[in-house]
Design an enzyme around this catalytic site. Structure first.
Site, PDB file in Angstrom:
ATOM      1  CG  ASP A 204       0.561  35.003  20.178  1.00 54.23           C
ATOM      2  OD1 ASP A 204       0.837  34.155  21.168  1.00 54.23           O
ATOM      3  OD2 ASP A 204      -0.661  35.363  19.994  1.00 54.23           O
ATOM      4  CG  ASP A 206      -0.995  35.583  23.957  1.00 52.45           C
ATOM      5  OD1 ASP A 206      -1.710  36.036  22.758  1.00 52.45           O
ATOM      6  OD2 ASP A 206      -0.299  34.581  23.929  1.00 52.45           O
ATOM      7  CG  ASP A 290      -2.824  38.243  20.192  1.00 54.85           C
ATOM      8  OD1 ASP A 290      -2.633  38.919  19.095  1.00 54.85           O
ATOM      9  OD2 ASP A 290      -3.081  36.949  20.133  1.00 54.85           O
TER      10      ASP A 290
HETATM   11  P1  8DG Z   1       1.123  30.123  21.472  1.00 57.98           P
HETATM   12  O1  8DG Z   1       0.977  31.494  21.377  1.00 57.98           O
HETATM   13  O2  8DG Z   1       2.442  29.959  22.395  1.00 57.98           O
HETATM   14  O3  8DG Z   1       0.953  29.193  20.110  1.00 57.98           O
HETATM   15  O4  8DG Z   1       0.073  29.426  22.380  1.00 57.98           O
HETATM   16  P2  8DG Z   1      -1.132  30.236  23.274  1.00 57.98           P
HETATM   17  O5  8DG Z   1      -0.584  31.629  24.083  1.00 57.98           O
HETATM   18  O6  8DG Z   1      -1.805  29.168  24.369  1.00 57.98           O
HETATM   19  O7  8DG Z   1      -2.105  30.407  22.232  1.00 57.98           O
HETATM   20  P3  8DG Z   1      -2.899  31.881  21.749  1.00 57.98           P
HETATM   21  O8  8DG Z   1      -3.410  31.639  20.428  1.00 57.98           O
HETATM   22  O9  8DG Z   1      -1.955  32.841  21.859  1.00 57.98           O
HETATM   23  O10 8DG Z   1      -4.130  32.031  22.765  1.00 57.98           O
HETATM   24  C1  8DG Z   1      -3.872  32.376  24.020  1.00 57.98           C
HETATM   25  C2  8DG Z   1      -5.116  32.388  24.975  1.00 57.98           C
HETATM   26  O11 8DG Z   1      -6.017  33.531  24.262  1.00 57.98           O
HETATM   27  C3  8DG Z   1      -5.886  31.136  24.494  1.00 57.98           C
HETATM   28  O12 8DG Z   1      -6.278  30.602  25.895  1.00 57.98           O
HETATM   29  C4  8DG Z   1      -7.106  31.402  23.900  1.00 57.98           C
HETATM   30  C5  8DG Z   1      -7.126  32.914  24.203  1.00 57.98           C
HETATM   31  N1  8DG Z   1      -7.826  33.401  23.008  1.00 57.98           N
HETATM   32  C6  8DG Z   1      -7.662  33.941  21.615  1.00 57.98           C
HETATM   33  N2  8DG Z   1      -8.660  34.389  20.998  1.00 57.98           N
HETATM   34  C7  8DG Z   1      -9.773  34.702  22.069  1.00 57.98           C
HETATM   35  C8  8DG Z   1     -10.780  35.362  22.063  1.00 57.98           C
HETATM   36  O13 8DG Z   1     -11.261  35.861  20.978  1.00 57.98           O
HETATM   37  N3  8DG Z   1     -11.563  35.415  23.132  1.00 57.98           N
HETATM   38  C9  8DG Z   1     -11.096  34.830  24.355  1.00 57.98           C
HETATM   39  N4  8DG Z   1     -11.689  35.022  25.542  1.00 57.98           N
HETATM   40  N5  8DG Z   1     -10.030  34.250  24.370  1.00 57.98           N
HETATM   41  C10 8DG Z   1      -9.069  34.111  23.207  1.00 57.98           C
HETATM   42  O14 8DG Z   1      -6.720  33.462  21.286  1.00 57.98           O
HETATM   43 MN    MN Z   2       0.138  33.175  22.601  1.00 57.21          MN
HETATM   44 MN    MN Z   3      -2.385  34.988  21.049  1.00 55.96          MN
END
Ligand code: 8DG
Ligand code: MN
Ligand code: MN
Length: 366
Positions: A204, A206, A290
């Site tokens: 995704d 972020d 996100d």
């Molecule tokens: P990707 O998308 O490339 O697979 O990897 P990523 O970007 O590292 O993973 P991600 O699932 O998009 O998560 C990004 C960051 O956001 C990760 O450090 C965890 C954090 N995160 C969530 N949900 C929540 C939450 O509910 N609260 C907090 N504080 N952080 C969160 O994904």
């Molecule tokens: Mn991500």
């Molecule tokens: Mn994410």
């Protein structure tokens, strides 16, 4: 005459947040195997086992070269009996029976397919599997009523399971910046998650949004989302304040990782250049995005918390709690000894409060 032991020995500190972990992984075969077992444990409601495998994989990711023999691992932290057995099998036989049988197992394959649907977590997938549903076709034929997220997830299944490229992330960044500038000039957009760590692809994209004047971030999310919707960029969106109520019920997270920021889980419609000679007629793809809004006073904590990796975050909080008697969240850092909060306006300051050397995002790929 005696022989020196010329064998290369490794040494790494025990918390992932004390280490520098770049994307250069010299032990991908081993870490892929351990990550698969971690994933299987997480999908099977065995969080403890999952973390143990993730920690073991992270130690191997931090090594400066490939492991060739078990003796090199003597004294390394986080390598439990089970992980060492898997490593030994791969070093000696080229593969681990446990990993390969998990990979091939119908149960694991079904869990992967079903949780690959946006909005479907391990609990729902498990329930469907017990009813004999192992595939998307079987799910469609089952007549189950799906919620809005799951319907969107099923509709855009292929797109959402295709990695997002850096170029696509950049294109989405442009759109998000345009939206934010349009509704709140002066507000700031920061790319977080894996792309901030330098990853070349992601599941995704972020973003963290803030405004330099405290309070001006209020109401920002709904304006940004309205703008995006009105311009036709959104295929799905759900704004929420509490991660516990998230529609994507990922693996259970400890309460310390919950934050109360306003966030919006979306599916973007991204225009794609038609590949020359391609017979495809679809001119766009779906991408998970996100959006999180934070007040400027908490921005450094939010940035640190949303940059990841997930294991790096978990290890930061474990370090804070176990080694410093502090509680770290994406909002603040509380010092239990001094009974007060530590202020910070940058990630560097937070590492300093925690008594850790600063680790830049590109080295948080634990
Ligand atoms: P990707 O998308 O490339 O697979 O990897 P990523 O970007 O590292 O993973 P991600 O699932 O998009 O998560 C990004 C960051 O956001 C990760 O450090 C965890 C954090 N995160 C969530 N949900 C929540 C939450 O509910 N609260 C907090 N504080 N952080 C969160 O994904
Ligand atoms: Mn991500
Ligand atoms: Mn994410």
């Amino acid at each position: 005459l005696f022989q020196w032991d010329y064998e290369l020995m490794f040494s790494v500190p025990s918390y992932a947040c004390q280490r520098r972990t770049t994307l250069e992984n010299h032990n991908a075969v081993l870490t892929d195997a351990l990550s698969l077992l971690a994933e299987n444990a997480e999908l099977s409601d065995q969080e403890g086992r999952g973390v143990a495998f993730r920690r073991a994989a992270a130690v191997l990711k931090a090594l400066p070269g490939p492991v060739t023999g078990l003796t090199q691992l003597r004294g390394l932290p986080c390598l439990g009996e089970h992980s060492l057995r898997v490593i030994k099998d791969i070093l000696e036989n080229g593969a681990s029976d446990e990993v390969e049988s998990t990979r091939q197992s119908e149960h694991f394959k079904a869990l992967k397919v079903l949780t690959g649907i946006f909005g479907v977590g391990p609990k729902t997938a498990e329930r469907w599997i017990r009813e004999g549903i192992h595939s998307l076709i079987q799910l469609r034929e089952s007549g189950h009523t799906l919620n809005r997220a799951q319907q969107a997830g099923l509709l855009h299944y292929d797109d959402l399971n295709r990695p997002v490229t850096r170029a696509e992330a950049d294109a989405i960044t442009e759109v998000v910046v345009r939206a934010v500038v349009a509704v709140a000039p002066g507000a700031e957009v920061t790319l977080t998650g894996g792309f901030r760590r330098g990853k070349l692809t992601g599941h995704d994209v972020d973003f963290l949004i803030t405004h330099p004047e405290e309070g001006r971030e209020e109401g920002l999310m709904s304006k940004v989302v309205s703008w995006l919707r009105s311009q036709g960029f959104l295929l799905y969106e759900k704004t929420t304040r509490n991660s516990y109520l998230e529609s994507t019920e990922g693996p259970a997270r400890p309460a310390s990782n919950m934050d109360r920021f306003e966030r919006c889980l979306t599916i973007f419609k991204l225009d794609e250049d038609q590949r020359p000679g391609s017979e495809e007629t679809k001119l766009w793809r779906a991408v998970r995005v996100d959006l999180v809004v934070s007040p400027i006073s908490q921005f450094a904590f939010a940035l640190l918390g949303w940059t990841g990796s997930k294991l790096f975050e978990r290890e930061l909080r474990r370090w804070a709690g176990h080694e410093k008697a502090m509680s770290l969240s994406s909002h603040a850092l509380y010092d239990n000894n001094q009974s007060r909060y530590h202020r910070a306006t940058s990630e560097e300051e937070i590492f300093a409060h925690l008594g850790l050397e600063f680790v830049p995002p590109s080295e948080r790929n634990a």
